[in-house]
Design an enzyme around this catalytic site. Structure first.
Site, short mmCIF file in Angstrom:
data_model
loop_
_atom_site.label_atom_id
_atom_site.label_comp_id
_atom_site.label_asym_id
_atom_site.label_seq_id
_atom_site.Cartn_x
_atom_site.Cartn_y
_atom_site.Cartn_z
N HIS A 205 0.84 -1.21 0.00
CA HIS A 205 0.00 0.00 0.00
C HIS A 205 0.87 1.25 0.00
O HIS A 205 1.95 1.28 0.60
CB HIS A 205 -0.97 0.01 1.18
N GLU B 148 4.12 -6.20 3.74
CA GLU B 148 4.13 -5.39 4.94
C GLU B 148 5.49 -5.56 5.64
O GLU B 148 6.21 -6.54 5.41
CB GLU B 148 3.01 -5.81 5.89
N GLU C 11 -5.09 1.37 2.97
CA GLU C 11 -4.80 0.30 3.93
C GLU C 11 -4.85 0.81 5.36
O GLU C 11 -5.34 0.12 6.27
CB GLU C 11 -3.43 -0.32 3.63
N GLU C 12 -4.33 2.02 5.57
CA GLU C 12 -4.28 2.56 6.93
C GLU C 12 -5.67 2.94 7.46
O GLU C 12 -5.81 3.24 8.64
CB GLU C 12 -3.35 3.77 6.98
N HIS D 85 4.27 4.36 12.56
CA HIS D 85 3.25 5.33 13.02
C HIS D 85 3.82 6.35 14.01
O HIS D 85 3.08 6.94 14.79
CB HIS D 85 2.04 4.62 13.64
N ASP E 94 6.29 1.26 6.77
CA ASP E 94 4.88 0.89 6.58
C ASP E 94 4.20 1.87 5.65
O ASP E 94 3.61 2.85 6.10
CB ASP E 94 4.20 0.87 7.96
#
Length: 408
Positions: free
Chosen positions: A106, A195, A170-171, A380, A139
């Site tokens: 993604h 991933e 995706e997130e 993140h 990510d």
């Protein structure tokens, strides 16, 4: 003693002959390709592509179209389901092999525009080798980079059909692309998902389903100083809801639940609040766990703490969990065997609390292998997300070897 020494020598010689050997030509090609990955990572990171950022996702989509076309792919765009920003980029290659393979990653990140200025792309030396930093680098922009640089290591005889799908939500649970991924996975020999993994690298026994919990609380406004008792304080009731549900989180490796957002339509210091919305994140291993959680939540909230408050709870299923099937277990063993030829290990870890698109692919009933991106950490977290560049040659070798073995 002489006999023992001779026997030991024979054993060592036999063991050496029996030890798995890498494909030296492929390893040499992967090693030669690896330095270019850093430049690709820089290009990907320097396009801010947070979920919902139409401009950034469009820019990155055009970049990927160009890169896939340069690698000989037939590139197209697929519109996601309504409500999702950004087209899904799909690239296809036809070959002379036997297997049909789907690679997924993604392009969207959790970061909003401006994160790059606070945490620009950089490479620094770490204890285990160079680390590349940047928002979304692990990510999942590194996953895209691994795919892009695995393609030059392949030939037409390595697959009958190779399809790459890069989605844009995706997130946010892939609610606009998940069903499309499921459809594209149908009939494939295998799905490889890129991933990130941790360092040292591991494989995973499954990923969690992601669900949204929404509790709306309606009260009654009143003057906070002159007549607060005339109101019904929705915020006080919200505090009660949080207090009586915090133990619904079962801890690492089990069901995870946390309140993450508090919303209020109108917040004024001197007014008793008449509405509050709580949003929580629920991670489950099965859909049955969602039903169990829903029942437990309803039991906890059946009696409001503030008289007159109205509490309504909703649990929305977003992304399905991914459970490793016997066929997926065989893929894990294949990956472990490939890595063993490099003298590296890929231990199998328990189910992760993260949710990925592997869950959507697995619904198609095909074997799925997760965590083929680069090892990293700090997901993140704006200024602390990084990947290990030391692992790039081995990750390219692993991806190319898997495609060859599954596709020929």
């Amino acid at each position: 003693m002489k006999a023992l020494i001779a026997a030991a020598a024979v054993w060592l010689a036999t063991s050496a002959l029996a030890a798995p050997k890498p494909d030296n030509a492929l390893l040499k090609a992967a090693t030669a390709e690896a330095p270019a990955v850093t430049g690709t990572l820089k290009s990907l990171v320097e396009v801010e592509s947070g979920s919902g950022d139409a401009e950034g996702l469009e820019t990155l989509g055009r970049y990927l179209e160009g890169r896939f076309a340069q690698s000989g792919g037939s590139v197209s765009r697929v519109k996601p389901l309504p409500g999702t920003v950004g087209d899904i980029i799909v690239a296809r290659w036809k070959g002379t092999g036997k297997g049909r393979l789907l690679l997924i990653a993604h392009m969207d990140t959790v970061y909003q525009r401006g994160a790059l200025a606070k945490a620009p792309f950089k490479v620094v030396e770490g204890a285990a080798g160079p680390l590349a930093y940047g928002p979304g680098i692990a990510d999942d922009k590194a996953g895209i980079a691994v795919i892009l640089h695995t393609l030059p290591l392949l030939s037409a005889r390595d697959y009958a059909e190779l399809t790459v799908v890069i989605n844009t939500d995706e997130e946010r649970g892939s609610v606009g692309s998940g069903p499309i991924i499921t459809e594209m996975a149908k009939g494939m020999s295998a799905v490889l998902s890129f991933e990130p993994t941790v360092y040292p690298e591991t494989m995973v026994n499954g990923t969690s389903g992601t669900n949204t919990v929404i509790v709306t609380i309606a009260g009654k406004s009143a003057h906070a100083g002159a007549a607060p008792e005339a109101g019904i304080n929705a915020m006080v009731e919200a505090a009660h809801v949080i207090a009586v549900t915090k133990d619904l989180d079962r801890g690492p490796g089990k069901r995870r639940f946390n309140w993450t957002v508090v919303n209020q339509d109108r917040g004024v210091r001197n007014i008793i609040p008449n509405n509050v919305t709580l949003i929580g994140d629920l991670r489950t291993a099965t859909l049955a766990e969602v039903d169990q959680f829903r029942a437990e939540l309803a039991e906890r909230l059946k009696t409001p703490a503030v008289a007159g408050a109205q509490v309504v709870a909703e649990v929305r299923v977003n992304r399905p969990p991914f459970d490793v099937s016997p066929a997926s277990s065989a893929l894990i063993e294949e990956a472990q065997a490939i890595y063993a030829t490099l003298g590296r290990r890929l231990p199998l870890m328990p189910r992760t609390g993260g949710g990925t698109d592997a869950g959507y692919a697995a619904i198609a009933g095909v074997p799925v292998l997760e965590f083929l991106g680069l090892p990293g950490a700090g997901y993140h977290t704006t200024d602390a997300e990084y990947v290990h560049l030391e692992s790039v040659p081995s990750r390219l070798y692993l991806a190319a070897s898997l495609i060859r073995r599954l596709g020929r």
